[in-house]
Design a protein around this motif. Structure first.
Motif, short mmCIF file in Angstrom:
data_model
loop_
_atom_site.label_atom_id
_atom_site.label_comp_id
_atom_site.label_asym_id
_atom_site.label_seq_id
_atom_site.Cartn_x
_atom_site.Cartn_y
_atom_site.Cartn_z
N THR A 130 0.95 -1.25 0.07
CA THR A 130 -0.15 0.07 -0.18
C THR A 130 0.99 1.12 -0.24
OG1 THR A 130 -0.32 -0.30 2.44
CG2 THR A 130 -2.10 -0.86 0.95
N ALA A 133 1.53 1.93 -3.65
CA ALA A 133 0.32 2.32 -4.31
C ALA A 133 -0.05 3.81 -3.91
CB ALA A 133 -0.98 1.34 -3.74
N VAL A 134 0.32 4.14 -2.72
CA VAL A 134 -0.15 5.55 -2.51
C VAL A 134 1.06 6.33 -3.13
CG1 VAL A 134 0.11 6.99 -0.60
CG2 VAL A 134 -1.44 5.21 -0.23
N THR A 137 0.40 6.47 -7.06
CA THR A 137 -0.88 7.40 -7.29
C THR A 137 -0.90 8.82 -6.97
OG1 THR A 137 -2.22 5.25 -6.70
CG2 THR A 137 -3.36 7.22 -6.83
N MET B 252 -7.20 1.68 -9.97
CA MET B 252 -5.93 1.23 -9.78
C MET B 252 -6.07 -0.32 -9.05
SD MET B 252 -3.54 3.44 -10.34
CE MET B 252 -2.15 3.12 -8.92
N THR B 258 -3.54 -2.99 -7.02
CA THR B 258 -3.15 -2.37 -5.67
C THR B 258 -4.15 -2.82 -4.68
OG1 THR B 258 -4.28 -0.31 -6.41
CG2 THR B 258 -2.17 -0.27 -6.87
N PHE B 260 -5.87 -0.40 -2.15
CA PHE B 260 -6.24 0.46 -1.44
C PHE B 260 -7.33 0.15 -0.85
CE2 PHE B 260 -4.21 3.06 -4.78
CZ PHE B 260 -3.53 3.97 -4.11
#
Lengths: 199, 590
Positions: A130, A133-134, A137, B252, B258, B260
């Motif tokens: 994560t 991912a953060v 993004t 995503m 991913t 999230f």
């Protein structure tokens, strides 16, 4: 558009701003909400994560990001200078400073590209954790905003600058709006840099 | 505040309006706010009918479970029975299409675009090209949503709320492009377009209303519709971006692998979910409802504005408590940002959070009641003229009241535990939006039709439309409250498999039959709208209803750039004098 729409190049007596500037502020308010949601996500992901790097600097390249911070802050200065040049009726100086802004923003993207490819090279993808991912993004969306700014600024330094001859006030207003947007992009990075790389 | 200087750049002798634009510039890629308003209106009506049709098909399955749909059933499945998969898709897309592609574009895109510039006396929107772009981005978003039905696994099927993890694991595709070309991913992509469109539109509306006011039109002289549209625009501007962020993240999750919204240790169909995990499904709910609660007020506020205009005109009285009304709307708009988690009492977010959101929810009901009360007090002692728009506008009041009051038990944590995710919620929400907002929008169509076309819609057909609709629509939604209180869940494909569902099944037949009658009741409306354009009774003057706001100063239909002679505002809206003499905002002498 039509001359029948007032306050295109002069401020409204009550609000004190032109149409475009009010529109830009509203747009930025909306952008604040967009990035606000993403920063909230960052906080929630981090507080609930099982594996999150103790410091961003353990996994991310701080020197490169620092250089990028310098690039962006400098470009914010140059875009103000380009606007000030127009206020002093100096189109050449405007083009010089705007050109510098664009160059610096390209520099930002190049460094971002180097950062991304080295991450991919080491097998770090958005799907890895994560944190990544953060990271991808948030920086990716910020990068898209930089690209948007570059396209706008290229238009304003190129074909868009023809407006200077006929409607100098309106053109100066456009540069001011572009500057407002660019400051916002800069500001997002000022928050991203410590949130991802330093803390 | 009321100090406006009049420095329009009139008198520039340039050619505008008069010269002929080619067809595609005039009607397709037009920058005229009126044409764009009509484009929004026509597209939105199409989507409303489309979304309604989905529900009409689902209603067959609900009333007569697992029986083949007569005549057209074979078009959808081999045996003519609506399959559970299709049922889920239709359900998710009904909600999405009705809210995001139907009601909002009609209320905000069509009415806002057409009326706000006229009511503030502007010649067009502040950014005409942006306005055109806003429509076309909406159009593309709509096409993307429609195309999602063509994907191998069909359209999105995780409800209009798209809660993960279900929405992420539902109908995944192979690889990046395969993942993108699935119903749910297209849904997310479509939402990004729709959000962008409403962002462009709302910036435009606010700037137009504030900057382009004519001389004399101070804020407290704005018609209520302008106030409603501006408040709505602020909600769209600030509430939509978090959903855009959430949409990007869910996309995503679907195509980028991913996590999230995907928790650790998730097992899907007996296999461990192949992703890093560590995400938070509740985060989606927070981000979604942060949009979707203000969205409810996006749906209702323009309706409130329209009803206010129509009530003032048809009672020939000033709106009771205009300022109170305005402040209530603003307060409502502000409060709508801090009530979202009342949709999430069942997520286990804790007593403190629930108590906070319960309190804010109770507070937000106060301005809603004030708004209704001002309208009721306006009706009090008036000699009401029951035109067709007035019929719809007065029907709006009790319908919206039912919708609002039934919301209170949902806002209280204790009673919500029983009612959560039952048909009661569906009944509550639809009372607000269907006989509430949609009736107001229909009222608006009948009311402004003479302005838009120069002709009236037929009164007889309008009355048939009204009475059939008002009876049928209550037949659809009233039983939902009882069914919900009997404990029937909202998304069941076939409730008869449960004993309590079987007991409530007769209500489903009533609802379905009412829904089909409601559909038939819309036919005179559509016919009326289409034929009156050419054959309707001519409106004898620019102001056939005797209204007071600025749009009635323009000719019908208003020409390109709206006002041929300069207009100015001399007084507050709705100043009807005691001797019934008409005193519009734009007429000078007292």
């Amino acid at each position: 558009m039509s001359a029948l729409i007032p306050y295109i190049d002069e401020p409204h007596p009550v609000t004190g701003v032109t149409n475009a500037k009010l529109g830009m502020w509203l747009f930025l308010a909306s952008e604040v909400m967009l990035f606000g949601a993403l920063f909230s996500t960052l906080i929630i992901m981090r507080t609930s994560a099982t594996d999150w790097p103790a410091h961003g600097s353990d996994v991310l390249n701080v020197p490169l990001a620092t250089l990028n911070t310098v690039f962006l802050i400098t470009s914010s200065v140059t875009i103000v200078l380009s606007w000030a040049a127009l206020k002093m009726k100096d189109l050449k100086k405007f083009k010089f400073n705007m050109g510098l802004t664009i160059l610096l923003s390209f520099g930002f993207l190049v460094i971002k590209y180097i950062e991304y490819t080295s991450k991919f090279h080491h097998g770090h993808f958005p799907s890895t954790s994560t944190f990544y991912a953060v990271y991808f993004t948030l920086t990716g969306l910020h990068g898209l905003h930089v690209i948007g700014g570059i396209i706008t600024n290229l238009y304003l330094i190129g074909p868009g600058s023809k407006m200077w001859e006929k409607e100098p006030e309106r053109f100066t207003g456009r540069i001011e709006c572009a500057g407002l947007y660019w400051h916002f992009v800069d500001l997002v990075w000022i928050f991203l840099f410590p949130a991802l790389y330093l803390l | 505040m009321s100090h406006d200087s009049h420095n329009h750049s009139h008198g520039h002798d340039h050619s505008h309006g008069g010269h002929e634009l080619p067809f595609w510039r005039k009607y397709i890629f037009s920058t005229d706010h009126k044409v764009i308003g009509l484009q929004y209106g026509i597209t939105a009506v199409f989507f409303l009918l489309f979304g309604f049709s989905l529900m009409l098909l689902m209603r067959w399955q609900l009333a007569f479970p697992k029986q083949a749909i007569p005549l057209i059933g074979k078009l959808f499945t081999e045996d003519g029975v609506l399959s559970p998969e299709l049922y889920n898709q239709f359900g998710a897309m009904h909600g999405t299409i009705m809210v995001f592609l139907g009601v909002v574009p009609l209320a905000v895109g069509a009415f806002g675009n057409y009326l706000v510039p006229l009511q503030v006396g502007a010649h067009d929107m502040a950014f005409p090209k942006l306005n055109m772009m806003s429509y076309w981005v909406y159009f593309v978003g709509g096409i993307v949503m429609l195309l999602s039905f063509m994907t191998p696994t069909g359209a999105a099927a995780s409800g209009w709320t798209s809660y993960p993890p279900l929405s992420v694991v539902n109908g995944p595709g192979e690889g990046f492009w395969g993942g993108l070309f699935t119903g749910q991913s297209m849904w997310l992509l479509g939402m990004v377009f729709l959000i962008t469109s409403s962002l462009l539109g709302s910036v435009n509306t606010i700037v137009t209303a504030i900057q382009l006011r004519v001389k004399g039109l101070s804020f407290m002289r704005w018609p209520v519709l302008v106030w409603a549209q501006v408040t709505t625009a602020f909600l769209l501007l600030l509430a939509f971006p978090p959903l855009e962020a959430a949409g990007i993240m869910q996309l995503m999750d679907r195509v980028g692998g991913t996590s999230f919204f995907m928790p650790s240790g998730l097992v899907v169909s007996g296999e461990a979910w192949k992703a890093s995990g560590g995400g938070n499904p509740i985060l989606w709910q927070h981000l979604f409802w942060f949009l979707a609660h203000p969205e409810v007020y996006v749906l209702i506020l323009p309706a409130v504005g329209i009803v206010g205009e129509i009530i003032a005109v048809n009672t020939k009285k000033p709106l009771y408590g205009y300022k109170t009304l305005v402040y209530s709307m603003l307060f409502l708009g502000f409060m709508s940002f801090i009530v979202w988690a009342h949709h999430m009492f069942m997520t286990g977010m804790g007593v403190t959070m629930s108590t906070f959101f319960q309190a804010t929810t109770m507070i937000i009901s106060v301005p809603s009641v004030i708004i209704l009360t001002t309208y009721l007090l306006t009706l009090w002692g008036a000699s009401i003229r029951y035109t067709v728009p007035m019929l719809f506008a007065t029907a709006f009041l009790p319908m919206f009241a039912i919708g609002g009051l039934t919301g209170l038990p949902l806002g209280l944590t204790a009673s919500d535990i029983h009612l959560h995710d039952t048909y009661y919620v569906i009944g509550h929400f639809h009372y607000v939006v269907a006989p509430g907002t949609l009736f107001a929008l229909m009222a608006g169509v009948y009311h402004w039709y003479p302005k838009i076309s120069g002709r009236f819609m037929s009164d007889t057909l309008g009355k048939i439309h009204f009475w059939l609709s008002v009876i049928a629509i209550n037949g659809v939604f009233m039983p939902m409250f009882f069914m919900g209180m009997a404990g029937v869940s909202r998304r069941l494909y076939d409730q008869t498999v449960y004993a309590h569902g079987l007991a409530a099944q007769p209500l489903n037949v009533i609802m379905s039959v009412s829904a089909w009658i409601l559909a038939i009741a819309q036919l005179p409306f559509l016919y009326n709208m289409a034929t009156s354009w050419k054959w309707g009774k001519k409106a004898e003057s620019n102001n056939p209803w005797g209204a007071t706001t600025l749009e009635w100063a323009a000719s019908s239909p208003p020409p390109h750039e709206n006002f041929t002679t300069p207009v100015e505002v001399y007084r507050a809206p709705y100043e009807y004098s005691s001797n019934k003499k008409l005193l519009p905002q734009f007429v000078q002498e007292a």
